[in-house]
Design a protein around this motif. Sequence first.
Motif, PDB file in Angstrom:
ATOM      1  N   LYS A   1       0.740  -1.350  -0.118  1.00 51.89           N
ATOM      2  CA  LYS A   1      -0.072  -0.093   0.067  1.00 51.89           C
ATOM      3  C   LYS A   1       0.818   1.168  -0.030  1.00 51.89           C
ATOM      4  O   LYS A   1       1.741   1.188   0.434  1.00 51.89           O
ATOM      5  CB  LYS A   1      -0.938  -0.006   1.155  1.00 51.89           C
ATOM      6  N   SER A   2       0.452   2.277  -0.391  1.00 42.79           N
ATOM      7  CA  SER A   2       1.000   3.852  -0.557  1.00 42.79           C
ATOM      8  C   SER A   2       0.231   4.507   0.644  1.00 42.79           C
ATOM      9  O   SER A   2      -1.075   4.482   0.473  1.00 42.79           O
ATOM     10  CB  SER A   2       1.029   4.527  -1.995  1.00 42.79           C
ATOM     11  N   VAL A   3       0.929   4.909   1.507  1.00 36.83           N
ATOM     12  CA  VAL A   3       0.211   5.416   2.597  1.00 36.83           C
ATOM     13  C   VAL A   3       0.843   6.886   2.920  1.00 36.83           C
ATOM     14  O   VAL A   3       1.937   7.295   2.277  1.00 36.83           O
ATOM     15  CB  VAL A   3       0.183   4.510   3.823  1.00 36.83           C
ATOM     16  N   SER A   4       0.085   7.671   3.648  1.00 32.90           N
ATOM     17  CA  SER A   4       0.444   9.004   3.774  1.00 32.90           C
ATOM     18  C   SER A   4       0.238   9.438   5.447  1.00 32.90           C
ATOM     19  O   SER A   4      -0.725   9.016   5.960  1.00 32.90           O
ATOM     20  CB  SER A   4      -0.331   9.961   3.040  1.00 32.90           C
ATOM     21  N   PHE A   5       1.269   9.938   5.695  1.00 36.93           N
ATOM     22  CA  PHE A   5       1.329  10.442   7.230  1.00 36.93           C
ATOM     23  C   PHE A   5       1.284  12.238   7.169  1.00 36.93           C
ATOM     24  O   PHE A   5       2.046  12.722   6.395  1.00 36.93           O
ATOM     25  CB  PHE A   5       2.617  10.133   8.157  1.00 36.93           C
ATOM     26  N   SER A   6       0.439  12.669   8.128  1.00 44.07           N
ATOM     27  CA  SER A   6       0.468  14.139   8.066  1.00 44.07           C
ATOM     28  C   SER A   6       0.835  14.718   9.475  1.00 44.07           C
ATOM     29  O   SER A   6       0.968  15.823   9.716  1.00 44.07           O
ATOM     30  CB  SER A   6      -1.035  14.700   7.694  1.00 44.07           C
ATOM     31  N   THR A   7       1.242  13.729  10.441  1.00 43.00           N
ATOM     32  CA  THR A   7       1.664  14.181  11.673  1.00 43.00           C
ATOM     33  C   THR A   7       2.803  13.219  11.979  1.00 43.00           C
ATOM     34  O   THR A   7       2.891  12.375  11.699  1.00 43.00           O
ATOM     35  CB  THR A   7       0.514  14.179  12.836  1.00 43.00           C
ATOM     36  N   SER A   8       3.647  13.691  13.039  1.00 41.84           N
ATOM     37  CA  SER A   8       4.632  13.076  13.665  1.00 41.84           C
ATOM     38  C   SER A   8       4.060  12.049  14.705  1.00 41.84           C
ATOM     39  O   SER A   8       3.017  12.206  14.936  1.00 41.84           O
ATOM     40  CB  SER A   8       5.640  13.984  14.611  1.00 41.84           C
TER      41      SER A   8
ATOM     42  N   GLU B   1       4.246  12.376  17.813  1.00 36.99           N
ATOM     43  CA  GLU B   1       3.851  13.113  19.019  1.00 36.99           C
ATOM     44  C   GLU B   1       2.589  13.990  18.384  1.00 36.99           C
ATOM     45  O   GLU B   1       2.199  14.784  19.520  1.00 36.99           O
ATOM     46  CB  GLU B   1       5.072  14.191  19.546  1.00 36.99           C
ATOM     47  N   GLY B   2       2.121  14.089  17.399  1.00 40.58           N
ATOM     48  CA  GLY B   2       0.911  14.655  16.833  1.00 40.58           C
ATOM     49  C   GLY B   2       1.322  16.046  16.443  1.00 40.58           C
ATOM     50  O   GLY B   2       0.233  16.766  15.998  1.00 40.58           O
ATOM     51  N   ARG B   3       2.465  16.532  16.129  1.00 43.16           N
ATOM     52  CA  ARG B   3       2.757  17.872  15.363  1.00 43.16           C
ATOM     53  C   ARG B   3       2.535  17.580  13.933  1.00 43.16           C
ATOM     54  O   ARG B   3       2.726  16.689  13.120  1.00 43.16           O
ATOM     55  CB  ARG B   3       4.174  18.011  15.588  1.00 43.16           C
ATOM     56  N   VAL B   4       1.835  18.479  13.215  1.00 40.14           N
ATOM     57  CA  VAL B   4       1.510  18.603  11.994  1.00 40.14           C
ATOM     58  C   VAL B   4       2.645  18.746  11.003  1.00 40.14           C
ATOM     59  O   VAL B   4       3.671  19.541  11.154  1.00 40.14           O
ATOM     60  CB  VAL B   4       0.414  19.625  11.540  1.00 40.14           C
ATOM     61  N   LEU B   5       2.707  17.682  10.110  1.00 45.39           N
ATOM     62  CA  LEU B   5       4.066  17.929   9.365  1.00 45.39           C
ATOM     63  C   LEU B   5       4.028  18.956   8.267  1.00 45.39           C
ATOM     64  O   LEU B   5       2.822  19.391   7.789  1.00 45.39           O
ATOM     65  CB  LEU B   5       4.424  16.647   8.686  1.00 45.39           C
ATOM     66  N   SER B   6       5.007  19.396   7.830  1.00 40.71           N
ATOM     67  CA  SER B   6       4.947  20.729   6.997  1.00 40.71           C
ATOM     68  C   SER B   6       4.746  20.271   5.555  1.00 40.71           C
ATOM     69  O   SER B   6       3.832  20.977   4.902  1.00 40.71           O
ATOM     70  CB  SER B   6       6.370  21.341   6.705  1.00 40.71           C
ATOM     71  N   ALA B   7       4.917  19.182   5.256  1.00 33.45           N
ATOM     72  CA  ALA B   7       4.409  18.444   4.126  1.00 33.45           C
ATOM     73  C   ALA B   7       3.996  16.901   4.363  1.00 33.45           C
ATOM     74  O   ALA B   7       4.809  16.177   5.106  1.00 33.45           O
ATOM     75  CB  ALA B   7       5.191  18.404   2.993  1.00 33.45           C
ATOM     76  N   SER B   8       3.170  16.518   3.758  1.00 31.65           N
ATOM     77  CA  SER B   8       2.710  15.129   4.184  1.00 31.65           C
ATOM     78  C   SER B   8       3.865  14.110   3.445  1.00 31.65           C
ATOM     79  O   SER B   8       4.304  14.188   2.551  1.00 31.65           O
ATOM     80  CB  SER B   8       1.463  14.729   3.444  1.00 31.65           C
ATOM     81  N   LYS B   9       3.906  12.983   4.098  1.00 30.21           N
ATOM     82  CA  LYS B   9       4.918  11.983   4.031  1.00 30.21           C
ATOM     83  C   LYS B   9       4.324  10.961   3.253  1.00 30.21           C
ATOM     84  O   LYS B   9       3.537  10.295   3.897  1.00 30.21           O
ATOM     85  CB  LYS B   9       5.894  11.394   5.067  1.00 30.21           C
ATOM     86  N   HIS B  10       4.643  10.410   2.010  1.00 31.00           N
ATOM     87  CA  HIS B  10       4.093   9.290   1.477  1.00 31.00           C
ATOM     88  C   HIS B  10       5.027   8.338   1.300  1.00 31.00           C
ATOM     89  O   HIS B  10       6.087   8.220   0.798  1.00 31.00           O
ATOM     90  CB  HIS B  10       3.640   9.939  -0.142  1.00 31.00           C
ATOM     91  N   LEU B  11       4.621   7.203   1.893  1.00 28.78           N
ATOM     92  CA  LEU B  11       5.501   5.867   1.774  1.00 28.78           C
ATOM     93  C   LEU B  11       4.861   4.688   1.065  1.00 28.78           C
ATOM     94  O   LEU B  11       3.701   4.498   1.366  1.00 28.78           O
ATOM     95  CB  LEU B  11       5.869   5.616   3.476  1.00 28.78           C
ATOM     96  N   LEU B  12       5.558   4.059   0.405  1.00 31.14           N
ATOM     97  CA  LEU B  12       5.086   2.702  -0.140  1.00 31.14           C
ATOM     98  C   LEU B  12       5.811   1.516   0.838  1.00 31.14           C
ATOM     99  O   LEU B  12       6.858   1.363   1.154  1.00 31.14           O
ATOM    100  CB  LEU B  12       5.848   2.472  -1.336  1.00 31.14           C
ATOM    101  N   VAL B  13       4.680   0.844   1.233  1.00 32.86           N
ATOM    102  CA  VAL B  13       4.736  -0.192   2.381  1.00 32.86           C
ATOM    103  C   VAL B  13       4.516  -1.504   2.035  1.00 32.86           C
ATOM    104  O   VAL B  13       3.406  -1.606   1.421  1.00 32.86           O
ATOM    105  CB  VAL B  13       3.960   0.290   3.799  1.00 32.86           C
ATOM    106  N   MET B  14       5.260  -2.398   2.289  1.00 40.18           N
ATOM    107  CA  MET B  14       5.166  -3.857   2.062  1.00 40.18           C
ATOM    108  C   MET B  14       5.340  -4.662   3.153  1.00 40.18           C
ATOM    109  O   MET B  14       5.910  -4.386   4.038  1.00 40.18           O
ATOM    110  CB  MET B  14       6.189  -4.361   1.198  1.00 40.18           C
ATOM    111  N   ALA B  15       4.437  -5.516   3.462  1.00 42.06           N
ATOM    112  CA  ALA B  15       4.273  -6.486   4.647  1.00 42.06           C
ATOM    113  C   ALA B  15       4.110  -7.869   4.420  1.00 42.06           C
ATOM    114  O   ALA B  15       3.200  -8.016   3.422  1.00 42.06           O
ATOM    115  CB  ALA B  15       3.217  -5.965   5.599  1.00 42.06           C
ATOM    116  N   ALA B  16       4.747  -8.694   4.864  1.00 36.50           N
ATOM    117  CA  ALA B  16       4.575 -10.222   4.594  1.00 36.50           C
ATOM    118  C   ALA B  16       4.976 -11.008   5.846  1.00 36.50           C
ATOM    119  O   ALA B  16       5.506 -10.512   6.765  1.00 36.50           O
ATOM    120  CB  ALA B  16       5.744 -10.428   3.442  1.00 36.50           C
ATOM    121  N   GLY B  17       4.360 -12.245   5.887  1.00 32.21           N
ATOM    122  CA  GLY B  17       4.414 -13.139   7.212  1.00 32.21           C
ATOM    123  C   GLY B  17       5.478 -14.212   6.493  1.00 32.21           C
ATOM    124  O   GLY B  17       5.408 -14.770   5.337  1.00 32.21           O
ATOM    125  N   ALA B  18       6.535 -14.580   7.670  1.00 31.70           N
ATOM    126  CA  ALA B  18       7.168 -15.971   7.433  1.00 31.70           C
ATOM    127  C   ALA B  18       6.862 -16.883   8.545  1.00 31.70           C
ATOM    128  O   ALA B  18       6.586 -16.681   9.589  1.00 31.70           O
ATOM    129  CB  ALA B  18       8.575 -15.564   7.339  1.00 31.70           C
TER     130      ALA B  18
END
Length: 702
Positions: A111-118, A120-137
């Motif tokens: 999934k491509s996800v976005s964070f707008s806060t740190s 601690e709850g501080r609003v980021l100057s720009a949203s951070k967009h991350l591509l996240v992969m998860a899997a089980g072994a």
Amino acid sequence: MIIRTWILLSLATLAAAAPAKWRQSYDAGYFDAQEKWAGGSEIMHLAAHAGNLYAANGYWLDARWVIPPEGQKQSAQVLRLDKADGKWQVDLDLGKANDLGLEYMKGNILKSVSFSTSGEGRVLSASKHLLVMAAGANFERGGAVSVWVRDDVAGTWHHTLVRHGSNAGGIRWVPRDLQVYRDRVTGVDRVFLLLGNPGIISGVYDPREPSRIRWDRHVEFPFLTKGSFFTRPLGIAEANDALHFSEGSSIFRRIDGKRPQWEEILNLAEDTDTDVGGIRGLTAIQNPNGKGQSLLFVWAPGERAQSQVKRLDPDGKGGYTLHDEANLGQLMSRHLGVKVPYTLGGHNMMYPVPHPATGEPVHIIGFYGSMAGKPELAWKGSRFYGGGLYAVRTAAGKYSVHEVNGPYTADKTLLVSPRAFCRSPFNPKEIFIGGHDSSNKISDNLAWIFRAPLSVAVGIETGSSASTLPDSAPRMPRVDDGPVYELRIYAAAEDRLGHLIARFREHTDRLFRKHKMEPVAYWLPTDGTAKEKRRFVYILKHPSRYAAYQNWNAFTHDPEWKRGVLEKPEFQRLLSERPESIFLTSNGFPNKSNRSNTPSIYELRINTAKPEKLAALHQYHNDQGLKLHLKHDIHTMGCWFAYDRPESENALYTLLRHPSRPQAELNWKSLESDSAWRKTKGNLAEKTERLYLKPLNFSPMK
């Protein structure tokens, strides 16, 4: 000028009139530009991110996962597409991108996800967009869930082991979904990850972490209540300012705060099969009967499920009303004109797209099913429909059924199950669809991705089918060479050896032969501790390594074995550990001329050669060892190498026959005093392991 205008108008008219098409974007089974294997049995997910398209594949029942031993398997991958008509490239190999030696059969989440806060709850100057992969072994007595986050600047991925633990009690470490959600009390953006049966865990954005996600130390739910879930959670969605997830027959809602709680808002009160799951594809939609959002999902409790699409509406009074919207089994039956015993839908969320003509939201639901009839349309050797069915739900709650690449015929690409959908990052008027579902059938290189205009996908116009691509995937080296032999060693649980022998004598031996596996011998050890004597040793002959893969799959999924044998109480929990399997390449095995009609004792010897001495050890065995053995009344029944590394580089296996166990000791004393033996053998072998074996009364080799 007039002529030029006429030409441009003509070209525009031709372009507008050009027939809409389905195009195959990915056909698994090739080496990419970096000579990395791009394959897979399934496409699990599609995700648009930073201008590119990414896909997560899986290798369930693919030869490159099943055949190699542990440590050498092809793990799931993330594939990358840089332009619409480009060639998919391997961007991440999960097995090679962790420092723990873990292997991952499926790419469970992408999934491509976005964070707008740190954190601690501080609003980021720009949203951070991350591509996240998860899997089980998953391994013999435990499992783990890993997460990778892509660094888009460097083009690399950072791995984090999020959680690991025991698999006792049926715990499965199989992540299924994740979602970024802002806690309405703390104001913190958190990413929530469904770990499988262990529960749900969350993390926050932290630029100090290499992956930029800092995961909590403890599972949020149900750690302090149930401990773990009975079935694996399958979906997560935000609706009405709250986070929800499904598990089995239940839906839970989060109560936000520094000490969050979860409450059950729906329980369909029916048993669920953990492999099928229960409530699947949880998706938030606009409430058709009032304010707020409804939750749409597929209800599929077990292997006879019809996949009922249900909708949970808020009633405006703090409660909910439940509605049946559509039955995917019935939709499939009407579409194909055949009885449908089973359907399964909602592998992922019900994918929203705008209707090309009206702009209203429609949702696409992939599914597949079995047919009681029309075998010409079935996946060969099964009753599953070979085409790629999906339903389109309009904003008014109306359903229609469509097919990836048009109606299926036997000469088209096998699809079975569309499960991943994504609007094109290159052209928003196009959609990519990927899938296949192995469904316990061999599925080498059956992962696929197609693309088409949205107008075709939602049924506004008919798209012509893509050309069927030839099967050009290269075979794995040596898998068709044969014959091969398989040495298997079982460790029976205490007081269970007799039942294990009975299972083989009464059922297993016959079923082996039914599925083209030839039993060579069945033995019990004569020496050792009580635990060592509870071992059950046997050898099977296969036409090739690939045939062994096919035969074992047919055997393990034979209804007589699964329901007629394994369900008998006396044949359950017979082993104390996972069976050991060693494939061997033949060098004149077995030697039928040395067989005896009188009772014998067999000796299995594993000689580990000194570095670079295996070939010399083998040559010595053939040139002199056989004669020396015979001179001292030791009959050589066979000699062979291991099929897989690292044993294939230094191990020589021999099977010897003696008249009796005491005579074996005398024979070896005589041989070891022979100067010809002492002179050469000691310079070639580093160590020798031996196992004395007594044949069972139903063993082909007596």
